[in-house]
Design a protein around this motif. Structure first.
Motif, mmCIF file in Angstrom:
data_model
loop_
_atom_site.group_PDB
_atom_site.id
_atom_site.type_symbol
_atom_site.label_atom_id
_atom_site.label_comp_id
_atom_site.label_asym_id
_atom_site.label_seq_id
_atom_site.Cartn_x
_atom_site.Cartn_y
_atom_site.Cartn_z
ATOM 1 N N LEU A 55 117.392 -50.491 124.431
ATOM 2 C CA LEU A 55 118.054 -51.432 124.011
ATOM 3 C C LEU A 55 118.124 -51.805 122.446
ATOM 4 O O LEU A 55 119.191 -51.904 121.718
ATOM 5 C CB LEU A 55 118.035 -52.645 124.948
ATOM 6 C CG LEU A 55 118.742 -52.619 126.129
ATOM 7 C CD1 LEU A 55 118.179 -54.010 126.969
ATOM 8 C CD2 LEU A 55 120.174 -52.644 126.032
ATOM 9 N N PRO A 56 117.049 -51.861 121.907
ATOM 10 C CA PRO A 56 116.856 -52.256 120.329
ATOM 11 C C PRO A 56 117.566 -51.226 119.673
ATOM 12 O O PRO A 56 118.359 -51.635 118.539
ATOM 13 C CB PRO A 56 115.372 -52.264 120.187
ATOM 14 C CG PRO A 56 114.631 -52.471 121.397
ATOM 15 C CD PRO A 56 115.460 -51.739 122.541
ATOM 16 N N GLY A 57 117.344 -49.665 120.002
ATOM 17 C CA GLY A 57 118.109 -48.587 119.248
ATOM 18 C C GLY A 57 119.780 -49.043 119.439
ATOM 19 O O GLY A 57 120.467 -48.672 118.532
ATOM 20 N N ILE A 58 119.999 -49.229 120.770
ATOM 21 C CA ILE A 58 121.432 -49.332 120.829
ATOM 22 C C ILE A 58 122.035 -50.562 120.093
ATOM 23 O O ILE A 58 123.190 -50.423 119.523
ATOM 24 C CB ILE A 58 121.692 -49.507 122.312
ATOM 25 C CG1 ILE A 58 121.486 -48.242 123.168
ATOM 26 C CG2 ILE A 58 123.120 -49.921 122.814
ATOM 27 C CD1 ILE A 58 121.442 -48.544 124.597
ATOM 28 N N LEU A 59 121.289 -51.566 120.278
ATOM 29 C CA LEU A 59 121.897 -52.771 119.517
ATOM 30 C C LEU A 59 121.805 -52.631 118.147
ATOM 31 O O LEU A 59 123.023 -52.942 117.117
ATOM 32 C CB LEU A 59 120.977 -54.108 119.802
ATOM 33 C CG LEU A 59 121.095 -54.485 121.554
ATOM 34 C CD1 LEU A 59 119.926 -55.555 121.525
ATOM 35 C CD2 LEU A 59 122.405 -54.906 121.867
ATOM 36 N N GLU A 60 120.859 -51.907 117.641
ATOM 37 C CA GLU A 60 120.897 -51.822 116.055
ATOM 38 C C GLU A 60 121.958 -50.727 115.709
ATOM 39 O O GLU A 60 122.762 -51.094 114.641
ATOM 40 C CB GLU A 60 119.647 -51.177 115.751
ATOM 41 C CG GLU A 60 119.440 -50.797 114.303
ATOM 42 C CD GLU A 60 117.998 -50.188 113.879
ATOM 43 O OE1 GLU A 60 118.081 -49.265 113.202
ATOM 44 O OE2 GLU A 60 117.005 -50.607 114.317
ATOM 45 N N ASN A 61 122.225 -49.685 116.457
ATOM 46 C CA ASN A 61 123.263 -48.541 116.078
ATOM 47 C C ASN A 61 124.682 -49.425 116.295
ATOM 48 O O ASN A 61 125.561 -49.148 115.299
ATOM 49 C CB ASN A 61 123.127 -47.501 117.197
ATOM 50 C CG ASN A 61 124.207 -46.449 116.847
ATOM 51 O OD1 ASN A 61 125.336 -46.783 117.044
ATOM 52 N ND2 ASN A 61 123.827 -45.193 116.367
#
Length: 92
Positions: A55-61
């Protein structure tokens, strides 16, 4: 105390993370970020092993691409609608 009748909301997603298949966090991230479009609803499962890590990488992207996260209530069309073959709502 006032009684409120709750109505179920039929929610259709158009991006399936497939996180339940035990994909790696990287694979979940790639899958979701490559399929999201304006108005997308992404399906995640609360018991999927690698979703919290992804989730953190998805949200950041997605935020980096200019997307804004909104409550699902802002995406669901009120009144009559149909759902097309991609899972998107269309006004009736």
């Amino acid at each position: 105390m006032e009684t409120v009748a709750l109505q179920p909301i039929e929610t259709m997603w158009d991006v399936d993370s497939l996180d339940w298949k035990d994909l790696s966090a990287g694979d979940i991230t790639k899958r979701v970020t490559s399929k999201v479009q304006p108005g997308s609803i992404v399906l995640f499962h609360n018991a999927a092993k690698h979703t919290p890590e992804a989730l953190p990488g998805i949200l950041e992207n997605l935020i980096g691409q200019g997307y804004t996260l909104v409550p699902i209530s802002e995406l669901i069309l009120p009144g009559n609608y149909t759902i097309d073959h991609t899972g998107r709502q269309c006004p009736a």
